[in-house]
Design an enzyme around this catalytic site. Structure first.
Site, PDB file in Angstrom:
ATOM      1  N   CYS A  29       0.834  -1.212   0.000  1.00 31.99           N
ATOM      2  CA  CYS A  29       0.000   0.000   0.000  1.00 31.99           C
ATOM      3  C   CYS A  29       0.869   1.262   0.000  1.00 31.99           C
ATOM      4  O   CYS A  29       1.449   1.618   1.024  1.00 31.99           O
ATOM      5  CB  CYS A  29      -0.921  -0.020   1.218  1.00 31.99           C
ATOM      6  SG  CYS A  29      -1.889   1.473   1.461  1.00 31.99           S
ATOM      7  N   CYS A  32      -0.286   3.906   2.479  1.00 27.18           N
ATOM      8  CA  CYS A  32       0.093   3.540   3.850  1.00 27.18           C
ATOM      9  C   CYS A  32       1.532   3.982   4.136  1.00 27.18           C
ATOM     10  O   CYS A  32       1.820   4.551   5.189  1.00 27.18           O
ATOM     11  CB  CYS A  32      -0.022   2.033   4.060  1.00 27.18           C
ATOM     12  SG  CYS A  32      -1.689   1.368   3.848  1.00 27.18           S
TER      13      CYS A  32
END
Length: 109
Positions: A29, A32
């Site tokens: 991600c 993230c």
């Protein structure tokens, strides 16, 4: 300080700490990873009575399902082991509000 946890030890952390913020993430991600420095700063600036945890969502299905994670990054607050609030966001203000809300609840000691 942010501690990494897994399905194996998450329950222990929720029992030991009255107030907990968990960041659910995935290694793949990009959002993230980009949000990581901001989350670290938020944890450093927060009250010491709040425990900050990170958990890899794809690798820990039990935690992911119990929090209702539907996209990443995902943040959840717990008080006395109970899920209180959750959001899927990389918006600093939204995550800070989640942290502020758990910090402002009175201690039950």
């Amino acid at each position: 300080m942010i501690e990494k946890v897994t399905d194996l030890n998450l329950e222990d952390h929720l029992k030991k700490n009255e107030k907990v913020i968990i960041k659910f993430y995935a290694d793949w991600c990009g959002v993230c990873k980009a949000f990581e420095p901001q989350f670290k700063k938020m944890a450093e600036d927060a009250n010491t009575d709040v425990k900050f945890l990170e958990i890899n969502a794809p690798d820990n299905p039990k935690a992911r399902l119990s929090a209702g994670v539907y996209s990443l990054p995902f943040f959840a607050s717990y008080e006395n082991g109970e899920l209180k609030e959750k959001i899927s966001s990389a918006d600093r203000k939204a995550v800070q509000t989640l942290i502020d809300n758990i910090q402002s609840t009175p201690e039950l000691n």
